[in-house]
Enzyme design. Structure first.
Site, PDB file in Angstrom:
ATOM      1  CG  ASP A   4      -1.924  71.398 106.721  1.00 29.80           C
ATOM      2  OD1 ASP A   4      -1.823  71.071 105.514  1.00 29.80           O
ATOM      3  OD2 ASP A   4      -0.931  71.547 107.456  1.00 29.80           O
TER       4      ASP A   4
HETATM    5  C1  NOJ Z   1       0.602  69.685 104.664  1.00 34.18           C
HETATM    6  C2  NOJ Z   1       1.492  70.729 105.262  1.00 34.18           C
HETATM    7  O1  NOJ Z   1       1.368  70.747 106.667  1.00 34.18           O
HETATM    8  C3  NOJ Z   1       1.250  72.138 104.739  1.00 34.18           C
HETATM    9  O2  NOJ Z   1       2.299  72.958 105.174  1.00 34.18           O
HETATM   10  C4  NOJ Z   1       1.133  72.164 103.242  1.00 34.18           C
HETATM   11  O3  NOJ Z   1       0.887  73.474 102.801  1.00 34.18           O
HETATM   12  C5  NOJ Z   1       0.035  71.217 102.797  1.00 34.18           C
HETATM   13  N1  NOJ Z   1       0.331  69.868 103.258  1.00 34.18           N
HETATM   14  C6  NOJ Z   1      -0.140  71.214 101.284  1.00 34.18           C
HETATM   15  O4  NOJ Z   1       0.932  70.627 100.659  1.00 34.18           O
END
Ligand code: NOJ
Length: 757
Positions: free
Chosen positions: A280
């Site tokens: 993530d």
């Molecule tokens: C953080 C989020 O937790 C995740 O769901 C997302 O895909 C990423 N950022 C990218 O935007």
């Protein structure tokens, strides 16, 4: 000759080891050969480059792409923009490896569908699949080939803001939806120009954050992990999902981004997942904050060794992996394996052979009338009717004067919900607009009542998601008209019926949007009380990303509908249901708490040694009931259904056999409607204590007035099992309960036995 035969045998063995869904798209010897040939040509820096993903492209990006230092980009949109960058990768970089463009497509790209918690309540996997097919088509038309979805986090705690992005509370429902969403995104073949590679996220148990606080610690048993949080991910893997996103949180002491057990033992070991794992946003660097890595190199080493192949956004891999290999701390074989998985996905996505997006698609495939039709249908199917005293609903189209009141009644942006991709406020139909076009001859008076303002945010943490496209910027800028409770009361007094739209702004749910209360924000309760005091019949439509504390409303308001955030067609779908052109059919994908103090509350709880009872010395509270306001699976409609003739066709089955159960459902009312018939089971005695009920099947059945239907379910014996204390999956012999009913709290009851092997 012997060598050739050996090679063929090895090839066949490799193919057999690859799950069936993969065999169409990935398990292809020719592709593996191309991948190996590429890896052999790659320099250390080029290998590392494939594992690096950046958010958005700036002036430097072109140079990095040319130098082979970027494997993937996200938040870079548009056929022209992505094609231009792709051209650099293909024409200027040494090895001509295409870029994989990603984006968060959580509930639609431009055609915004209901938020996932809402569509989960449709219990309609086919329609959900159709919506993701459209999302894939629209996203791919804009150059996106990889979506960070489906979000599959089970959430038992509505304080957690990201409940809105997921499938709700139940592992079985979530698993069915997981497979549907993966099928929708990836289609028959990820390489199809209209398909995208999916990413099941957030692996795993991110929704079990302590206190419902986003990003918080998760400490749960292996049994809970396996029985509740892992199943939707396993379903996604079985459906052939191409990628998995590791989650942010610390899981039982080892952050998910560095967790060998979940990524290695389970995902790649037990499930034989052949795809790619991405971190993530910034989660590799965050291993330092977690306190399991003393510096960035150690963070990278831990993440890649655990099986995180691609590093999202923080650049940690780019800065550290090459020297880790050079110093001998990271075996080159581990690096090569990560590169292999990234390349395998790029081949499966078809971007080596079809790297560019046809720019004409952007004009013809986005926000089409067909797409809007599916958005409207899914929105209709996502509305849950919670209360309908004296059958006040559906409203008569000749109801006279209708007062439409509330801060969300004419607010376009917030209809879309959080994380609405490229959804645009101006595309959204508000409830006021929907009602006006449904009953053009009625007198409709609108009053905003109160302003709803975003909570002040103190979050500037890097790695947080970009602000949702729905955010309107200045606080107080939501909805139209001026806010005044007396004006709203005056409007109600002039009306024959009042429809109120209260709830949350889209930005009050989603990432980093946890709440400590479930109250109606701002002065909405005051508004509600003032309007109800007029004595006029009131229909309350709630728009929110979580169940709110509506005890007062439930005691004083005639009808309540949960409208979540329904997307671009919200207003039309709400009007369709309010005026009875469509009977409501959604069910709650969660237990709706009475109050925040009951959280976590879920229907599939354990019995305990002292099950809830009026007697004091049992599990419960002194000052609150243990029962939810509304149970999982609950939802009313405009007719009544009678359940009868439960028939367990085989009351003794082996673990290898199938259970067949049937019940007869009859529409005993006066309108056609759809019933979500649900099947639950309970294993009475097992080595580990079992939930009091577990959903194992459901079926949407549409019946005309008076009509009836025998609804049959088949449950595989294997699926009745549970983990024993050694975490081995077993199907314990003995007596089981089975129910077929309209919710987790009701149903016809029977029993059956599982015989010993
Ligand atoms: C953080 C989020 O937790 C995740 O769901 C997302 O895909 C990423 N950022 C990218 O935007």
């Amino acid at each position: 000759m012997v060598r050739v035969r050996g090679a063929i045998i090895i090839f066949v063995l490799i193919l057999l080891a690859i799950p069936a869904a993969w065999s169409q798209s990935l398990g292809n010897a020719a592709t593996e050969q191309r991948i190996n040939a590429l890896i052999q040509q790659m320099t250390l820096d080029e290998k590392v480059g494939q594992l690096v993903q950046y958010s958005s492209a700036n002036g430097q990006t072109e140079g990095q792409v040319r130098d082979g230092k970027v494997g993937s980009l996200f938040n870079v949109l548009g056929a022209q923009t992505t094609n231009d960058l792709q051209k650099i990768a293909l024409e200027k970089s040494r090895l001509k490896i295409p870029i994989l463009f990603g984006y968060d497509v959580i509930h639609g790209y431009r055609t915004t569908f209901p938020v996932p918690i809402a569509s989960a309540g449709s219990f309609d996997p086919e329609l959900i699949e159709a919506s993701e097919r459209i999302a894939a088509k629209e996203a791919s038309a804009a150059g996106v080939k990889w979506v960070f979805a489906p979000m599959l986090d089970i959430a038992r705690d509505p304080r957690w803001g990201r409940m809105v992005e997921g499938p709700g509370q139940d592992p079985y429902l979530a698993s069915v939806i997981a497979a549907a969403r993966v099928r929708g995104f990836q289609g028959q073949n990820m390489a199809d120009p209209e398909s995208v590679v999916a990413s099941a996220k957030h692996y795993v148990a991110y929704g079990a954050a302590e206190g419902g606080r986003d990003y918080n610690t998760v400490d749960i048993s292996e049994q809970l992990l396996r029985e509740v949080y892992l199943p939707p991910f396993h379903a996604a893997v079985k459906a052939g999902v191409g990628t998995i996103m590791a989650s942010f949180e610390d899981l039982n002491g080892v952050p998910a981004t560095a967790n060998h057990h979940t990524l290695g033992d389970i995902l790649r070991g037990e499930w034989n997942f052949q795809g790619m794992v991405v971190s993530d946003y910034g989660a590799v660097d965050e291993l330092m904050q977690h306190g399991v890595a003393g510096d960035e190199a150690m963070a990278s080493l831990k993440a890649i060794s655990a099986g995180v192949d691609m590093d999202m956004a923080d650049g940690a891999y780019g800065r550290t992996l090459a020297s880790l290999v050079q110093s001998g701390k990271l075996p080159v074989s581990v690096l090569d394996e990560a590169v292999r998985r990234v390349l395998r996905i790029k081949f499966a996505a078809g971007i080596f052979d079809h790297p560019y997006t046809d720019p004409s698609r952007e004009k013809t495939e986005i926000l089409t009338p067909e797409n809007l039709t599916v958005a409207r249908k899914l929105a209709q199917e996502s509305i849950v009717l919670l209360r309908n005293q004296n059958n006040i609903l559906p409203l008569n189209k000749n109801a006279g004067t209708i007062a439409v009141i509330g801060p969300l009644a004419d607010d376009q942006a917030d209809q879309l919900g959080p994380w609405a991709g490229q959804g645009k406020a101006e595309d959204a139909v508000t409830p006021l607009q929907g009602i006006k076009s449904k009953v053009p001859n009625a007198k409709v008076i609108y009053a905003k009542g109160v302003d709803l303002e975003d909570f002040p945010s103190n979050s500037t943490v890097s790695g947080a998601a970009p602000a949702p496209a729905t955010a309107t910027g200045a606080s107080g800028a939501h909805g139209t008209g001026s806010a005044s409770i007396p004006d709203a009361v005056e409007a109600a007094n002039k009306a024959d019926v009042v429809v109120m739209f209260l709830g949350e702004l889209a930005g009050m749910t989603g990432e980093a949007s946890s709440r400590a209360t479930l109250n109606l924000p701002g002065k909405q309760k005051e508004l509600l009380e003032a309007v109800v005091a007029t004595g006029k019949p009131v229909v309350l439509v709630l728009e929110s990303g979580r169940p709110l504390d509506i005890r007062w409303a439930n005691d004083h308001v005639s009808a309540i509908m949960q409208g979540w955030f329904l997307g671009v067609q919200a207003g039309n779908a709400i009007a369709d249901v309010l005026f009875g052109d469509v009977s409501p059919s959604a069910r709650l994908p969660l237990s709706w708490p009475l109050s925040v103090g009951q959280i976590p509350i879920y229907y599939d709880h354990k019995n305990t040694g002292r099950p809830t009872s009026p007697d004091r010395w049992h599990t419960g509270y002194l000052d609150e009931s243990s029962q939810p306001l509304f149970p999982f699976g609950y939802g009313l409609t405009y007719t009544t259904f009678k359940y009868g003739n439960l028939h367990v066709e085989n009351s003794g089955i082996s673990a290898k056999g199938d259970l067949h159960v049937t019940a007869e459902i009859q529409n005993t009312g006066t309108r056609e409607a759809t019933e979500v018939v649900q099947l639950y089971v309970h294993d009475r005695v097992a080595p580990t204590s079992r939930p009091v009920k577990e959903l194992k099947g459901f079926s949407r059945v549409t019946l005309a007035p008076g009509a009836s239907k025998a609804v049959s379910f088949t449950v595989h014996g294997e699926d009745l099992g549970s983990y024993d204390p050694q975490m081995k999956w077993i199907v314990p012999p003995g007596t089981y309960d089975v129910w077929i009913g309209p919710s987790s709290a009701e149903g016809l009851h029977g029993t059956f036995d599982v015989t010993p092997e």
